[in-house]
Design a protein around this motif. Structure first.
Motif, short mmCIF file in Angstrom:
data_model
loop_
_atom_site.label_atom_id
_atom_site.label_comp_id
_atom_site.label_asym_id
_atom_site.label_seq_id
_atom_site.Cartn_x
_atom_site.Cartn_y
_atom_site.Cartn_z
N PHE A 12 41.72 14.91 26.15
CA PHE A 12 41.46 14.77 27.59
C PHE A 12 41.46 13.29 27.97
CE2 PHE A 12 39.16 14.39 31.48
CZ PHE A 12 39.40 15.57 32.17
N GLY A 14 41.15 10.62 31.48
CA GLY A 14 40.86 10.52 32.91
C GLY A 14 41.26 9.16 33.45
N GLN A 16 41.13 6.84 37.26
CA GLN A 16 40.64 6.81 38.65
C GLN A 16 41.76 6.47 39.64
OE1 GLN A 16 36.97 5.43 39.89
NE2 GLN A 16 36.11 5.13 37.85
N VAL A 47 40.63 11.36 38.39
CA VAL A 47 39.20 11.57 38.60
C VAL A 47 38.74 11.02 39.96
CG1 VAL A 47 38.59 11.87 36.18
CG2 VAL A 47 38.62 9.58 37.11
N HIS A 50 34.90 10.80 40.54
CA HIS A 50 34.29 9.57 40.02
C HIS A 50 34.50 8.40 40.98
CE1 HIS A 50 34.02 11.46 35.94
NE2 HIS A 50 32.93 10.74 35.95
N TYR A 133 27.21 9.07 36.78
CA TYR A 133 28.64 9.05 36.48
C TYR A 133 28.97 9.58 35.07
CZ TYR A 133 33.14 6.41 35.95
OH TYR A 133 34.43 6.02 35.71
N MET A 137 31.54 12.64 33.68
CA MET A 137 32.59 12.34 32.70
C MET A 137 32.44 13.26 31.48
SD MET A 137 33.70 8.68 31.15
CE MET A 137 34.47 8.54 29.53
N ASP A 140 33.82 16.61 32.38
CA ASP A 140 35.29 16.61 32.36
C ASP A 140 35.79 16.98 30.97
OD1 ASP A 140 35.17 15.49 34.90
OD2 ASP A 140 35.62 13.45 34.24
N ILE A 141 35.22 16.29 30.01
CA ILE A 141 35.71 16.40 28.62
C ILE A 141 35.30 17.75 28.02
CG2 ILE A 141 35.47 15.41 26.31
CD1 ILE A 141 34.79 12.71 27.85
N VAL A 149 39.40 11.95 22.87
CA VAL A 149 39.44 11.26 24.16
C VAL A 149 39.85 9.80 23.90
CG1 VAL A 149 38.11 10.58 26.21
CG2 VAL A 149 37.50 12.67 24.98
N GLN A 155 34.48 2.41 27.73
CA GLN A 155 34.10 3.81 27.88
C GLN A 155 33.49 4.42 26.61
OE1 GLN A 155 34.16 5.40 30.83
NE2 GLN A 155 34.88 3.47 31.69
N1 TRP Z 1 35.30 6.64 33.29
C1 TRP Z 1 36.71 6.55 33.04
C2 TRP Z 1 37.20 5.16 33.47
O1 TRP Z 1 36.70 4.58 34.39
C3 TRP Z 1 37.47 7.59 33.78
C4 TRP Z 1 37.10 8.96 33.32
C5 TRP Z 1 36.45 9.92 34.01
C6 TRP Z 1 37.41 9.51 32.05
N2 TRP Z 1 36.32 11.05 33.28
C7 TRP Z 1 36.90 10.84 32.06
C8 TRP Z 1 38.06 9.02 30.91
C9 TRP Z 1 37.01 11.65 30.94
C10 TRP Z 1 38.17 9.85 29.80
C11 TRP Z 1 37.64 11.15 29.81
O2 TRP Z 1 38.16 4.68 32.89
#
Ligand code: TRP
Length: 333
Positions: A12, A14, A16, A47, A50, A133, A137, A140-141, A149, A155
């Motif tokens: 997974f 993500g 922004q 995302v 976020h 936040y 996240m 999401d995962i 990831v 992160q």
């Molecule tokens: N927080 C990550 C960033 O700013 C973005 C993100 C949101 C993300 N959900 C995630 C990254 C899940 C990996 C998996 O880069």
């Protein structure tokens, strides 16, 4: 779990939908995502939920989310091999985040260094969402049972929190989540600002020659390469202590896929002007297909919206199955 492509590890990622995509985003993440499509069962998520932890103009956020979708496709994300969707299209992200919120100790969340960073930079808008936040996240995962990831340095701590809450939940309520592991990106993909070679290329930096954006015109690329900060020494060689030149050479190395020795030989006896012109040319040629793909996608009215909708429809059953199980385990159904 549900929908997993046989034998492939589910990963997974993500990203922004704020700011324009630059060389740092591309080399540090997107290019590697594209190249990993044979290897992994990839889920790529825009995302947008976020993004609203900092104030966004609604129309701009909406447009940027679709633009990012088009950009990812233009870079080579292939909807037949991977899944790509917009986070807010699947309600289970926010819903699972709530269950996780109730299982994350205040002390653990308070240790997150990114919150401290972001709130000190933006003291006028320190909201609860920004604090929470990492729970979103984690949702999401965990919703997709991802086992990997890709994470940069910034992160890692959030992924550690994700692992902790998932492990605790499985232990306290019953098996529900796959525990995800970090996939550390290849070294050499850390692109520095062209005007600030000691710090990472960033979407929010102000300098007009700071970043090369994937949609920059050839003229802008030439100008930015010319203006890139170097030093007063001579010799085009890979020397980490000459940060500006080193950054440019690493970019050249990635795009030309030549060895360092070959690159140094190519520019032996030549000056910065010569090297910077060669770099600009390589960048213009390498980014041209992306720019053209992007323009073509944008011309097809409604196409991106439809593709992203289909992407959400494809992964929604996985999210629903995990959320339903979490709900049952905690006694919400
Ligand atoms: N927080 C990550 C960033 O700013 C973005 C993100 C949101 C993300 N959900 C995630 C990254 C899940 C990996 C998996 O880069």
């Amino acid at each position: 779990m549900t929908g997993k492509i046989a034998g492939k590890r589910r990963v997974f990622s993500g990203i922004q939908p704020t700011g324009d995509i630059h060389l740092g985003n591309y080399l540090g993440a997107i290019k590697q995502w594209v190249e990993s499509q044979e290897l992994y069962d990839n889920i790529f998520c825009i995302v947008n939920s976020h993004a609203i932890t900092t104030r966004q103009d609604p129309a701009t956020l909406r447009a940027k989310s679709y633009e990012l979708g088009a950009m990812l496709l233009a870079c080579g994300i292939d909807m037949d091999k991977s899944s790509l969707f917009i986070q807010s299209e699947i309600d289970e992200h926010a819903a699972l985040a709530w269950i996780l919120d109730c299982n994350i100790p205040m002390g653990d969340m308070s240790r997150m260094t990114q919150f401290k960073d972001k709130s000190s930079k933006n003291p006028k808008n320190i909201n609860v969402g920004l604090f929470n936040y990492p729970a979103l996240m984690a949702a999401d995962i965990l919703l997709y049972q991802a086992s990997g990831v890709p994470v940069g340095e910034d992160q890692k701590q959030h992924l550690e929190l994700t692992r902790d809450v998932a492990t605790r939940f499985n232990r306290d309520f019953g098996e529900c989540f796959t525990i995800p592991e970090p996939i550390i990106p290849k070294i050499g993909a850390r692109v520095m600002g062209l005007d600030t070679p000691e710090s990472k290329m960033s979407k929010s930096a102000k300098g007009e020659n700071h970043a090369i954006f994937l949609l920059d015109s050839p003229e802008a690329i030439v100008r930015k390469c010319k203006k890139a900060v170097t030093d007063s020494q001579s010799g085009i060689i890979f020397d980490e202590s000459r940060a500006g030149l080193y950054n440019l050479l690493c970019i050249y190395e990635i795009f030309t896929q030549q060895s360092r020795a070959a690159i140094e030989a190519e520019f032996a006896g030549k000056g910065y002007g010569h090297f910077k012109a060669a770099l600009a040319e390589v960048l213009i040629d390498s980014l041209r297909p992306i720019r053209e793909n992007y323009a073509r996608l944008q011309r097809e009215g409604g196409y991106i919206e439809r593709i992203l909708q289909e992407g959400a429809d494809k992964v929604r059953p996985i999210a629903k199955a995990t959320y339903q199980r979490a709900k049952e385990l905690v006694g919400l159904v």
